[in-house]
Structures are given as C-alpha cells and as structure tokens.
Design a protein around this motif. Structure first.
Motif, short mmCIF file in Angstrom:
data_model
loop_
_atom_site.label_atom_id
_atom_site.label_comp_id
_atom_site.label_asym_id
_atom_site.label_seq_id
_atom_site.Cartn_x
_atom_site.Cartn_y
_atom_site.Cartn_z
N VAL A 119 0.84 -1.19 0.00
CA VAL A 119 0.00 0.00 0.00
C VAL A 119 0.88 1.24 0.00
CG1 VAL A 119 -1.74 1.30 1.28
CG2 VAL A 119 -1.85 -1.20 1.22
N LEU A 131 -5.40 1.54 7.49
CA LEU A 131 -5.77 0.18 7.89
C LEU A 131 -7.12 -0.22 7.30
CD1 LEU A 131 -4.46 -0.04 11.54
CD2 LEU A 131 -3.58 -1.20 9.51
N VAL A 134 -6.06 -1.55 4.02
CA VAL A 134 -5.48 -2.89 4.20
C VAL A 134 -6.58 -3.92 4.37
CG1 VAL A 134 -4.14 -4.33 5.78
CG2 VAL A 134 -3.30 -2.06 5.16
N ASP A 135 -7.60 -3.61 5.17
CA ASP A 135 -8.69 -4.55 5.41
C ASP A 135 -9.47 -4.84 4.14
OD1 ASP A 135 -10.36 -6.09 7.29
OD2 ASP A 135 -11.90 -4.61 6.80
N ARG A 138 -7.38 -7.13 1.98
CA ARG A 138 -7.37 -8.50 2.53
C ARG A 138 -8.69 -9.21 2.26
NH1 ARG A 138 -4.26 -7.28 8.33
NH2 ARG A 138 -2.14 -7.60 7.54
N VAL A 144 -1.30 -8.56 1.87
CA VAL A 144 -0.72 -7.23 2.07
C VAL A 144 0.62 -7.36 2.78
CG1 VAL A 144 -1.04 -4.94 3.08
CG2 VAL A 144 -3.02 -6.18 2.15
N ILE A 147 3.22 -1.34 4.09
CA ILE A 147 2.92 0.02 3.63
C ILE A 147 4.22 0.77 3.41
CG2 ILE A 147 1.77 2.19 4.26
CD1 ILE A 147 0.22 0.45 6.39
N VAL A 167 0.66 -5.42 10.29
CA VAL A 167 1.16 -4.78 9.07
C VAL A 167 2.24 -3.78 9.44
CG1 VAL A 167 -0.66 -3.03 9.11
CG2 VAL A 167 0.49 -3.54 6.98
N ASN A 169 4.95 -0.56 8.42
CA ASN A 169 5.05 0.63 7.59
C ASN A 169 6.49 1.11 7.56
OD1 ASN A 169 4.33 3.32 6.36
ND2 ASN A 169 5.04 4.01 8.38
#
Length: 213
Positions: A119, A131, A134-135, A138, A144, A147, A167, A169
C-alpha cells in the motif's frame, strides 16, 4: 534517499506548516501543531523525484516480493502510479467507498486473489484510514506485505494499531526528524521542538499549546 533530505525537501517547498500557538484541527478532532501537505510534492519536480525514487527504494528494500502497488484514495494514488512506473509494476487504488454505479468497484485496477500487495500512502497519523485500505484488500484476497509512506507522525496509537493488524510501515521521513531539521534550519525555534514532541507522545494532552506548562 535519507530521511533528513526528505525533511529538507518538505520544508523547502513549505509542505509542512508549524503552528504550535494556533494549532490545526484534524478531521478526527485532534489539535496538532503541524500540518503536512504532501500533495505539494507533486508540483515540485525536484522534490517529487526524491520522494518517488525514495518510495521505490523502500519497496525494493523491504518488499522485494511485491507484485502490485495500491494507492490510498486520494492522496496515495499519484505516488503509487509514479512508483509503479519506476518499478515497472502494476498499480491500482482503493476508494474510500464503493461506487454506486457501473461495476460498483471499491478497488480500482486488476487485483487477483493471492497477489502480494504494498500500500502506498502519503502520511500516517493514527493509522485508521490506511488500515481500512489494508482490510479492504485483505477481504479481496490480497496478501498485504506492508505500507510505504512519505511521512509518519510516529504516534503511539498509530504504531499500536499497525502492530495489532500485523502490518508494517516504512516511511521516508518521521515527525522527530522534521522537527529537528526545522529547528536547525530556522523554520521553528529550538524551544518549540519539545512542544512538538510532547504532542507526538500524547495528542490528548494539550498543555503544549501556547507554551502552557
């Protein structure tokens, strides 16, 4: 590309605004002494080059298995497109909400279940919006990997949320660095650095506003 250079770049084009005495108010209601407008990097070619090459290097270094880049809507879209071009990699983006017409997509661009995604975000504060992206990815079956972002405030809430979601970053620049470089280059007073970091450590405690004790 070092985080110090990115900090200097952002300050040079006035993409970072400091108002410790008259704080900005975020959509979340949080009062902040700093506002970062990374969209300005797109209209400054030399800074844009540093940012996009830096983001590409983060992807190469930390996510060598990446197959698709997905930008956040709307701030991350342009960065994902440019980095995708530099890496010769597919890109798409995730809408804040599904369209109410056509194919009613929330994810734009081709994404196959099982593909490994990174991302691309412009900045991270409390981590809530990224997030959500991300969700959504997924739920669509993507793996994923993490980030990459231009700037992070490094707030405890954001760090904890990312950790809870599993996750990671990687940012080009962080709040501590931008505060230090801003003081060194005269954008703010050295005495203001402690106030800025007090905000970063506990946004809910507004004693830093106006130099309150």
């Amino acid at each position: 590309m070092t985080n110090i250079q990115i900090a200097k770049d952002l300050l040079e084009i006035h993409a970072v605004f400091f108002r410790p005495d008259e704080p900005f108010v975020w959509a979340s209601g949080i009062k902040s002494p700093v506002y970062c407008d990374n969209r300005l990097t797109l209209t400054a070619p030399s800074v844009r080059k540093d940012v996009e090459s830096g983001l590409a290097e983060l992807v190469r270094t930390y996510y060598p298995e990446c197959q698709v880049l997905m930008g956040t809507s709307t701030a991350g879209i342009a960065h994902a497109a440019i980095v995708g071009h530099l890496l010769d990699m597919p890109m798409g983006y995730v809408r804040a909400g599904a369209k109410d017409h056509g194919r009613k997509n929330q994810i734009e661009g081709r994404l196959e279940p099982g593909q490994k995604v990174v991302v691309v975000e412009d900045l991270i504060s409390t981590g809530g919006s990224v997030l959500e992206v991300v969700d959504i990815l997924r739920q669509a079956g993507a793996v994923v990997l993490g980030i990459v972002s231009i700037f992070t405030y490094g707030m405890r809430k954001g760090i904890e949320r990312l950790a809870a979601a599993g996750v990671e970053n990687h940012s080009l620049c962080d709040f501590d660095t931008i505060a230090r470089v801003a003081a060194e280059t005269g954008y703010i007073q050295s005495a203001d650095v402690a106030r800025l970091l007090a905000f970063r450590d506990n946004p809910g405690d507004e004693s830093w506003i106006g130099g309150k004790k």
